[in-house]
Structures are given as structure tokens and as C-alpha cells.
Design an enzyme around this catalytic site. Structure first.
Site, mmCIF file in Angstrom:
data_model
loop_
_atom_site.group_PDB
_atom_site.id
_atom_site.type_symbol
_atom_site.label_atom_id
_atom_site.label_comp_id
_atom_site.label_asym_id
_atom_site.label_seq_id
_atom_site.Cartn_x
_atom_site.Cartn_y
_atom_site.Cartn_z
ATOM 1 C CB SER A 22 -15.793 44.161 -45.011
ATOM 2 O OG SER A 22 -16.463 43.130 -45.696
ATOM 3 C CB THR A 23 -14.773 47.934 -41.927
ATOM 4 O OG1 THR A 23 -16.058 48.019 -41.283
ATOM 5 C CG2 THR A 23 -14.964 48.064 -43.428
#
Length: 222
Positions: A22-23
Site C-alpha cells: 500500500s505504501t
């Protein structure tokens, strides 16, 4: 939910491995290493890796290029199995997951989830996703109930209901991508569904994601 084709379950697995974090501060290397090891132990042919780094699972297919290419290759029959580290790598909602599974089933493509030890070529794996379908239907029913209850409260409080018209008559980004207004899209989806067309086929016909079709039908009055 339809059963997976037995012939697909027995043939050599041509696997597409999907990786997502996600990051930007995270890495897909651990996922890749573990899934490569599973493929080697199981004798799978790894066709390709499909990666979405720094992209949230709540994003649609159009904003996840790796996920989009994965489905394109499944459609082209380049792969007959999708492998992922965990169910939450594929999406952030039960309906999105079931929609994805429906697309795979329509393509006779199987799914392996490492963390949940789910393999849809096995009876237990198929049973698990049949239960997902049951819970997704429950979730859709709850959404319809909440929407209808909210509309009833608003009407009782004298709120004027309706979408209204955009003063600038400009289409949103989604509407431009669809080539039609949201109201027109919803009307077409409901019309095709009344003709007993499946969710995946509706999405392909209108060139929208299965999740969009599901949301429109879930919000339709009971």
C-alpha cells in the site's frame, strides 16, 4: 456460484503471481520470495509477476496497472491460476473480492491465497469462496436496507430527493471514462440484469468493472 472447470484444475498450472503493497515504504520482495518457493515446490510454471507498489487495494482496476494486466492475461488464457500472498492484497471489500472471483470463474482460472491456505482447485477452497458469495449477498442486502432506510428518513424530514443536474453540464472523470452519465450507466446495468445477463458479462458489455455493476445493483430498490 459456478464450479471451477475440472479440466482446468487438472492441467498444469500456468501461474500469474500478484504482488501489492500500500505504501512506497513497503516492499513486495517477501511476498515474491514466498510465492516463488511455493511455485517451485508445487511444480507450477510461473508465467509472470504483476506488481502494484504503493497502491491501495481500495483502488479500482483502472488505477492498479498490475492488477489490470493480470486480468488481461487471464482473459487471453496466458495464465490459468492467480497466486497472491493474502486475500487483502487483492482488494479491500468482500464484494470486490467476490467480483474478482466471478471474473476468474468465467475464465476457468483458479486462485491460490498463501496466507489463508486457499486453493480453488480443492473442494475446501471452492467451499470457502461459496461462503464468501453468501456473505457478499448478505452485505448487499444490508446496503440496500440502509439506503432505503436513509431515503425514508430523509423524505420524512422533508428533504427533496434526487440527483439534480450539474450546472456546468460537465461530466465527471468516471462519466468521461464510461462514455455516458452515471444515470444512463445505472439504467443500462439494470436493463441488462433484467435480461438475465451475468455480472461479468454486463461489465464487459458496458466496459466497466464488475464491482461497479455490483454497487449499482446493490443500491437498486428491493
Amino acid at each position: 456460484m459456478h464450479r471451477f472447470n475440472l479440466e482446468t484444475a487438472l492441467m498444469k498450472k500456468r501461474v500469474g503471481i500478484y504482488l501489492r503493497v500500500s505504501t512506497d515504504g513497503q516492499t513486495t520482495q517477501n511476498q515474491r520470495r514466498e510465492l516463488e518457493a511455493v511455485a517451485a515446490r508445487s511444480g507450477w510454471e510461473v508465467v509472470d509477476f504483476y506488481e502494484d507498489a504503493g497502491i491501495s487495494g481500495s483502488n479500482g482496476r483502472d488505477k492498479r496497472p498490475g492488477f489490470d494486466q493480470l486480468l488481461n492475461d487471464a482473459t487471453a488464457r496466458k495464465i490459468n491460476t492467480v497466486a497472491a500472498w493474502s486475500v487483502d492484497r487483492l482488494g479491500r471489500s468482500l464484494q470486490h473480492l467476490v467480483g474478482f472471483l466471478n471474473e476468474l470463474q468465467a475464465l476457468n482460472c483458479n486462485l491460490y491465497l498463501h496466507q489463508q491456505a486457499i486453493d480453488t482447485t480443492t473442494p475446501s477452497g471452492r467451499a470457502m469462496f461459496q461462503m464468501c458469495g453468501v456473505f457478499a449477498e448478505f452485505e448487499r442486502s444490508m446496503i440496500v436496507e440502509r439506503v432505503n432506510a436513509g431515503l425514508a428518513r430523509a423524505k420524512a424530514n422533508g428533504v427533496k430527493l434526487g440527483r439534480g443536474n450539474r450546472k456546468d453540464r460537465m461530466r465527471s472523470a468516471d462519466e468521461k471514462r464510461w462514455g455516458m452519465s452515471r444515470a444512463e450507466l445505472e439504467t443500462r446495468i439494470r436493463r441488462l440484469r433484467k435480461q438475465e445477463m451475468g455480472l461479468v458479462k454486463i461489465g464487459r458489455t458496458l466496459r466497466v468493472g464488475t464491482s461497479v455493476v455490483q454497487r449499482v445493483l446493490a443500491a437498486a430498490p428491493a
